[in-house]
Design a protein around this motif. Structure first.
Motif, mmCIF file in Angstrom:
data_model
loop_
_atom_site.group_PDB
_atom_site.id
_atom_site.type_symbol
_atom_site.label_atom_id
_atom_site.label_comp_id
_atom_site.label_asym_id
_atom_site.label_seq_id
_atom_site.Cartn_x
_atom_site.Cartn_y
_atom_site.Cartn_z
ATOM 1 N N SER A 47 -3.169 6.420 13.331
ATOM 2 C CA SER A 47 -2.650 7.768 13.549
ATOM 3 C C SER A 47 -1.310 7.952 12.841
ATOM 4 O O SER A 47 -0.746 7.020 12.276
ATOM 5 C CB SER A 47 -2.459 8.019 15.049
ATOM 6 N N ASP A 48 -0.786 9.197 12.913
ATOM 7 C CA ASP A 48 0.521 9.466 12.331
ATOM 8 C C ASP A 48 1.611 8.680 13.045
ATOM 9 O O ASP A 48 2.660 8.393 12.462
ATOM 10 C CB ASP A 48 0.832 10.964 12.389
ATOM 11 N N GLU B 25 5.949 4.637 12.871
ATOM 12 C CA GLU B 25 6.384 3.307 13.310
ATOM 13 C C GLU B 25 6.748 2.429 12.109
ATOM 14 O O GLU B 25 7.669 1.615 12.169
ATOM 15 C CB GLU B 25 5.280 2.633 14.126
ATOM 16 N N ASN B 26 6.045 2.608 11.020
ATOM 17 C CA ASN B 26 6.264 1.796 9.823
ATOM 18 C C ASN B 26 7.201 2.440 8.807
ATOM 19 O O ASN B 26 7.508 1.823 7.786
ATOM 20 C CB ASN B 26 4.917 1.500 9.148
ATOM 21 N N ARG B 27 7.656 3.660 9.087
ATOM 22 C CA ARG B 27 8.519 4.362 8.131
ATOM 23 C C ARG B 27 9.780 3.570 7.773
ATOM 24 O O ARG B 27 10.112 3.445 6.581
ATOM 25 C CB ARG B 27 8.894 5.743 8.670
ATOM 26 N N PRO B 28 10.529 3.022 8.764
ATOM 27 C CA PRO B 28 11.742 2.283 8.397
ATOM 28 C C PRO B 28 11.468 1.108 7.463
ATOM 29 O O PRO B 28 12.222 0.880 6.507
ATOM 30 C CB PRO B 28 12.280 1.795 9.758
ATOM 31 N N TRP C 277 -1.704 8.458 2.896
ATOM 32 C CA TRP C 277 -2.100 8.148 4.279
ATOM 33 C C TRP C 277 -2.888 9.312 4.869
ATOM 34 O O TRP C 277 -3.913 9.123 5.533
ATOM 35 C CB TRP C 277 -0.842 7.874 5.091
ATOM 36 N N ALA C 278 -2.401 10.528 4.618
ATOM 37 C CA ALA C 278 -3.027 11.724 5.184
ATOM 38 C C ALA C 278 -4.435 11.942 4.648
ATOM 39 O O ALA C 278 -5.306 12.487 5.352
ATOM 40 C CB ALA C 278 -2.158 12.948 4.896
ATOM 41 N N SER C 279 -4.674 11.523 3.412
ATOM 42 C CA SER C 279 -5.991 11.760 2.812
ATOM 43 C C SER C 279 -6.922 10.541 2.930
ATOM 44 O O SER C 279 -8.074 10.599 2.497
ATOM 45 C CB SER C 279 -5.826 12.118 1.330
ATOM 46 N N ALA C 280 -6.422 9.449 3.513
ATOM 47 C CA ALA C 280 -7.227 8.228 3.625
ATOM 48 C C ALA C 280 -8.203 8.316 4.794
ATOM 49 O O ALA C 280 -8.015 9.110 5.729
ATOM 50 C CB ALA C 280 -6.311 7.025 3.806
ATOM 51 N N GLY D 142 0.194 -1.311 9.153
ATOM 52 C CA GLY D 142 1.416 -1.843 8.564
ATOM 53 C C GLY D 142 1.183 -2.466 7.206
ATOM 54 O O GLY D 142 1.927 -2.218 6.246
ATOM 55 N N ALA D 143 0.145 -3.265 7.084
ATOM 56 C CA ALA D 143 -0.172 -3.925 5.821
ATOM 57 C C ALA D 143 -0.639 -2.898 4.790
ATOM 58 O O ALA D 143 -0.274 -2.973 3.609
ATOM 59 C CB ALA D 143 -1.250 -4.982 6.041
#
Length: 299
Positions: free
Chosen positions: A8-9, A14-17, A44-47, A56-57
């Motif tokens: 999810s978004d 969570e992984n942005r930093p 990410w949005a289109s995946a 994360g990976a």
């Protein structure tokens, strides 16, 4: 029965930093790092989220590969850059670039190291950053870069060897002054510089002191590093007269170390060796100060 939870978004946020931290260390530019993270979000949005088992990976791989593409074109731009190139300064006391609790973690965002990383190939830089700053295993790095584990080990050894060879002996390990001691040394230095006391200032500098000024051709700055105690002393006095003036000077943690911020016109990082100033780096290019100014306005 095993239920698959679709990414999810919230996983992205969570992984942005970490994504921003990887991108900044690879590119040396906060603006480009932000653009990279935004591009990662579009992907990410289109995946097909149902196919993403480890968000994360997946996101680290996307960001790393976007950075590799950017570095290829950035190298051409850097070669045409007017004067010395320094990374964009970033406030780090708020965790923007991740935890910087150890000397090694702080070193991973230091101006000196980021400049050295410019000499590596894009893939060498990626391997070095992922290994040194984020402790990815060689197997994990191989998966992110679609390389063999053996190749990653070889790339890391080569990159680490080049960084070690290029780094001055005095910078290993880095001088770590407690904040009060640092502030006392800087205040003494600034008092001498602002009063124009050349003899006193020279006495506070190492014989091989170095001053690097990044104006990017936008703001007047030295086109080459200033080397040597006497030349650095004279140049420092001139710079403070021209750019500091009556501006309010504040202290902030920038790129893992205390630094001086002169209003919105520049940032000065001071390096010490045995209680004497060994290096000065100032970023005056206004385009490189935009991210920092936004950080300061929110602090």
């Amino acid at each position: 029965m095993i239920t698959h939870i679709t990414a999810s978004d919230a996983d992205f946020e969570e992984n942005r930093p970490r994504m921003f931290g990887i991108a900044y260390r690879m590119l040396g530019s906060a603006a480009e790092a932000e653009d990279t993270v935004q591009e990662a979000y579009l992907r990410w949005a289109s995946a097909d989220r149902a196919e993403i088992e480890h968000p994360g990976a997946w996101l680290a791989k996307v960001v790393t590969n976007l950075c590799l593409n950017t570095l290829t074109s950035a190298r051409v731009r850097r070669e045409a850059y007017v004067g010395p190139w320094l990374p964009e300064p970033v406030l780090t006391g708020d965790g923007t670039l991740g935890p910087l609790e150890s000397a090694e973690q702080r070193d991973s965002v230091s101006m000196a190291l980021l400049v050295l990383l410019e000499q590596l190939t894009p893939v060498e830089r990626a391997v070095y950053v992922l290994r040194e700053a984020f402790a990815y295993s060689h197997r994990e790095i191989a998966g992110l870069l679609d390389l063999t584990e053996a190749n990653c080990r070889q790339l890391y050894r080569r990159a680490a060897g080049r960084v070690t060879a290029e780094r001055p002996a005095a910078a290993e390990p880095r001088f770590e002054a407690d904040p009060e001691r640092w502030q006392s040394l800087v205040e003494t230095f600034m008092t001498a510089a602002r009063s124009g006391d050349l003899a006193r200032l020279e006495g506070l500098l190492t014989a091989d002191a170095r001053f690097v000024s990044d104006g990017g051709g936008v703001v007047s700055a030295a086109l080459r590093p200033i080397l040597g105690r006497e030349k650095v002393a004279r140049f420092t006095i001139g710079v403070l007269e021209k750019f500091a003036g009556d501006l309010q000077v504040s202290v902030a943690e920038i790129n893992g170390v205390p630094a001086l911020v002169f209003g919105g016109t520049g940032v000065l990082l001071v390096e010490f060796e045995n209680g004497l100033v060994s290096g000065l780096s100032t970023v005056l290019n206004p385009e490189k100060l935009e991210f920092l100014q936004r950080q300061l306005s929110h602090s």
